[in-house]
Enzyme design. Structure first.
Site, PDB file in Angstrom:
ATOM      1  N   GLN A  36       4.779   8.709   1.773  1.00 53.49           N
ATOM      2  CA  GLN A  36       3.489   9.078   1.185  1.00 53.49           C
ATOM      3  C   GLN A  36       2.443   9.353   2.274  1.00 53.49           C
ATOM      4  O   GLN A  36       2.645   9.019   3.442  1.00 53.49           O
ATOM      5  CB  GLN A  36       3.000   7.955   0.265  1.00 53.49           C
ATOM      6  CG  GLN A  36       3.017   6.574   0.902  1.00 53.49           C
ATOM      7  CD  GLN A  36       3.301   5.434  -0.071  1.00 53.49           C
ATOM      8  OE1 GLN A  36       3.356   5.627  -1.276  1.00 53.49           O
ATOM      9  NE2 GLN A  36       3.483   4.230   0.444  1.00 53.49           N
ATOM     10  N   HIS A  67      -6.964  -7.893  -7.263  1.00 53.13           N
ATOM     11  CA  HIS A  67      -6.043  -8.856  -6.643  1.00 53.13           C
ATOM     12  C   HIS A  67      -6.076 -10.207  -7.362  1.00 53.13           C
ATOM     13  O   HIS A  67      -5.037 -10.846  -7.542  1.00 53.13           O
ATOM     14  CB  HIS A  67      -6.373  -9.006  -5.151  1.00 53.13           C
ATOM     15  CG  HIS A  67      -5.918  -7.830  -4.344  1.00 53.13           C
ATOM     16  ND1 HIS A  67      -6.677  -7.234  -3.362  1.00 53.13           N
ATOM     17  CD2 HIS A  67      -4.766  -7.113  -4.403  1.00 53.13           C
ATOM     18  CE1 HIS A  67      -5.997  -6.225  -2.846  1.00 53.13           C
ATOM     19  NE2 HIS A  67      -4.855  -6.121  -3.467  1.00 53.13           N
ATOM     20  N   ASP A  91      -0.702  -3.644   1.067  1.00 52.81           N
ATOM     21  CA  ASP A  91      -1.988  -3.959   1.719  1.00 52.81           C
ATOM     22  C   ASP A  91      -2.140  -5.457   1.961  1.00 52.81           C
ATOM     23  O   ASP A  91      -3.036  -5.884   2.673  1.00 52.81           O
ATOM     24  CB  ASP A  91      -3.156  -3.415   0.893  1.00 52.81           C
ATOM     25  CG  ASP A  91      -3.132  -3.937  -0.527  1.00 52.81           C
ATOM     26  OD1 ASP A  91      -3.433  -5.118  -0.732  1.00 52.81           O
ATOM     27  OD2 ASP A  91      -2.792  -3.160  -1.447  1.00 52.81           O
ATOM     28  N   ASP A 111       7.575  -4.079   0.049  1.00 51.54           N
ATOM     29  CA  ASP A 111       6.938  -2.757  -0.080  1.00 51.54           C
ATOM     30  C   ASP A 111       7.843  -1.731   0.594  1.00 51.54           C
ATOM     31  O   ASP A 111       8.420  -1.992   1.648  1.00 51.54           O
ATOM     32  CB  ASP A 111       5.547  -2.742   0.566  1.00 51.54           C
ATOM     33  CG  ASP A 111       4.734  -1.540   0.105  1.00 51.54           C
ATOM     34  OD1 ASP A 111       3.736  -1.746  -0.606  1.00 51.54           O
ATOM     35  OD2 ASP A 111       5.111  -0.388   0.429  1.00 51.54           O
ATOM     36  N   ASP A 142      13.006  -0.583  -0.770  1.00 49.79           N
ATOM     37  CA  ASP A 142      12.744  -0.166  -2.146  1.00 49.79           C
ATOM     38  C   ASP A 142      12.851  -1.374  -3.092  1.00 49.79           C
ATOM     39  O   ASP A 142      13.899  -2.021  -3.163  1.00 49.79           O
ATOM     40  CB  ASP A 142      13.761   0.914  -2.531  1.00 49.79           C
ATOM     41  CG  ASP A 142      13.549   1.422  -3.947  1.00 49.79           C
ATOM     42  OD1 ASP A 142      12.514   1.091  -4.565  1.00 49.79           O
ATOM     43  OD2 ASP A 142      14.430   2.161  -4.437  1.00 49.79           O
ATOM     44  N   ASP A 161       2.857  -4.811  -7.906  1.00 57.37           N
ATOM     45  CA  ASP A 161       1.581  -4.245  -7.432  1.00 57.37           C
ATOM     46  C   ASP A 161       1.888  -2.888  -6.833  1.00 57.37           C
ATOM     47  O   ASP A 161       1.935  -2.721  -5.612  1.00 57.37           O
ATOM     48  CB  ASP A 161       0.982  -5.197  -6.384  1.00 57.37           C
ATOM     49  CG  ASP A 161      -0.292  -4.632  -5.761  1.00 57.37           C
ATOM     50  OD1 ASP A 161      -0.859  -3.675  -6.315  1.00 57.37           O
ATOM     51  OD2 ASP A 161      -0.708  -5.153  -4.717  1.00 57.37           O
TER      52      ASP A 161
HETATM   53  N1  SAM Z   1      -3.594  -1.665  -6.278  1.00 57.31           N
HETATM   54  C1  SAM Z   1      -3.060  -0.371  -6.101  1.00 57.31           C
HETATM   55  C2  SAM Z   1      -3.178   0.478  -7.347  1.00 57.31           C
HETATM   56  O1  SAM Z   1      -3.006  -0.012  -8.468  1.00 57.31           O
HETATM   57  O2  SAM Z   1      -3.456   1.672  -7.179  1.00 57.31           O
HETATM   58  C3  SAM Z   1      -1.720  -0.466  -5.530  1.00 57.31           C
HETATM   59  C4  SAM Z   1      -1.831  -0.819  -4.077  1.00 57.31           C
HETATM   60  S1  SAM Z   1      -0.382  -1.092  -3.177  1.00 57.31           S
HETATM   61  C5  SAM Z   1      -0.908  -0.397  -1.661  1.00 57.31           C
HETATM   62  C6  SAM Z   1       0.871  -0.055  -3.849  1.00 57.31           C
HETATM   63  C7  SAM Z   1       2.139  -0.090  -2.998  1.00 57.31           C
HETATM   64  O3  SAM Z   1       3.286   0.172  -3.796  1.00 57.31           O
HETATM   65  C8  SAM Z   1       2.170   0.942  -1.856  1.00 57.31           C
HETATM   66  O4  SAM Z   1       2.001   0.277  -0.632  1.00 57.31           O
HETATM   67  C9  SAM Z   1       3.560   1.587  -1.997  1.00 57.31           C
HETATM   68  O5  SAM Z   1       4.194   1.783  -0.741  1.00 57.31           O
HETATM   69  C10 SAM Z   1       4.273   0.586  -2.866  1.00 57.31           C
HETATM   70  N2  SAM Z   1       5.442   1.104  -3.586  1.00 57.31           N
HETATM   71  C11 SAM Z   1       5.537   2.232  -4.335  1.00 57.31           C
HETATM   72  N3  SAM Z   1       6.784   2.365  -4.810  1.00 57.31           N
HETATM   73  C12 SAM Z   1       7.512   1.283  -4.365  1.00 57.31           C
HETATM   74  C13 SAM Z   1       8.855   0.866  -4.527  1.00 57.31           C
HETATM   75  N4  SAM Z   1       9.748   1.591  -5.240  1.00 57.31           N
HETATM   76  N5  SAM Z   1       9.237  -0.287  -3.925  1.00 57.31           N
HETATM   77  C14 SAM Z   1       8.370  -1.029  -3.206  1.00 57.31           C
HETATM   78  N6  SAM Z   1       7.074  -0.659  -3.021  1.00 57.31           N
HETATM   79  C15 SAM Z   1       6.658   0.475  -3.589  1.00 57.31           C
END
Ligand code: SAM
Length: 287
Positions: A36, A67, A91, A111, A142, A161
């Site tokens: 991304q 959070h 984060d 993450d 993943d 999250d």
């Molecule tokens: N609070 C935020 C929102 O609702 O918009 C989300 C923040 S957090 C940074 C979201 C995280 O989900 C990202 O860091 C992304 O890399 C992670 N993410 C997305 N798909 C994922 C997956 N399949 N497995 C693990 N992490 C994932």
């Protein structure tokens, strides 16, 4: 009046006919990871802004509601959470809230993208205060596959999250994922999933999420509401599911005596967040 795109970050929600904008001081960081595009800005009044693929992830000023409401309600609903898993959450703000609970023996954050955590460590150090806690494990893979490989009944509380249900996060919202989660959580285990905006998504994502969780075997599903000023519509939700216990009951006495500070969450907020607006009543069959 058109906004100057050099001075304003704007996230349009085209199909809803709305947009959210923040006034910028400067761009601090931009990178394209294998998963991304990550951007970080300094804003004029909202502190720092984290953006992934053009969508607001958080601002320094208002991330506390998200959070706190994605962590403390589920942790105070479970009778005694010890093993907590966060999927997404790169984060690290969620990890920090979870580890405020002294009874939590271990929290693993999974993450898919280490780039998010590296950017947060650099630009949002106030969210990363628990990264070196001996109870914390940070993994970069993943979450969909990670859950499949987990031992049955090994998780007390799972917090999803994630980014919006597109791209790498698409698999975190479907029935197949919740079946794997159902197997991975203990008999009294709980999952909470960020479930977008009640006013924008009640008959789309929220309805589908409730259905998918129930078809996967969860017999209790409730949605809590709370504000997140910088997310689409400013009105957000978390959907919690379990295998039997009434999810509208929580350890209110422990909330009153909690030995840590929160900025938003308390027992009255928890009760209020469970209240169901009339326009949502058709899908919240538990309440
Ligand atoms: N609070 C935020 C929102 O609702 O918009 C989300 C923040 S957090 C940074 C979201 C995280 O989900 C990202 O860091 C992304 O890399 C992670 N993410 C997305 N798909 C994922 C997956 N399949 N497995 C693990 N992490 C994932």
């Amino acid at each position: 009046m058109a906004l100057d795109s050099e001075r304003w970050f704007s996230e349009p929600f085209g199909e809803e006919g709305i947009a959210f904008s923040l006034e910028l001081k400067e761009k601090l960081h931009e990178e394209q990871t294998p998963y991304q595009r990550i951007e970080v800005y300094e804003t004029t009044r909202w502190g720092r802004l984290l953006v992934i693929d053009g969508c607001v992830m958080l601002t320094s000023r208002d991330n506390f509601t998200y959070h706190e409401m994605m962590s403390h309600p589920v942790l105070f609903t479970h009778p005694a959470p010890r093993n907590v898993l966060i999927i997404g959450g790169g984060d690290c703000g969620m990890l920090q809230e979870v580890l405020k609970h002294r009874g939590v023996a271990h929290c693993t954050q999974v993450d898919i993208d280490a780039g998010v955590t590296r950017a947060s460590e650099r630009f949002f150090p106030e969210l990363c205060g628990a990264n070196d806690d001996p109870r914390a494990t940070l993994r970069f893979e993943d979450g969909v596959q990670y859950i499949k490989d987990l031992g049955a009944g090994s998780v007390d509380v799972l917090i999803v999250d994630s980014t919006d249900p597109v791209g790498p996060a698409a698999g975190l919202f479907g029935e197949a994922f919740f079946r794997d989660v159902h197997r991975a959580v203990a008999d009294d285990g709980l999952i909470v999933q960020q479930s977008e905006s009640p006013i924008l998504h009640v008959d789309t994502l929220l309805r589908e999420l409730h259905g998918a969780m129930r078809r996967a075997g969860f017999t209790r599903v409730v949605t809590l509401q709370y504000p997140v000023c910088s997310y689409p519509s400013g009105w957000w939700s978390a959907t919690m599911a379990g295998k039997g216990a009434d999810l509208t009951q929580f350890r209110a006495g422990d909330v009153e005596r909690k030995p840590f500070r929160t900025q938003y969450y308390n027992a009255a907020i928890h009760r209020g967040a469970l209240a169901v607006p009339e326009f949502c009543r058709h899908l919240l069959t538990d309440q």
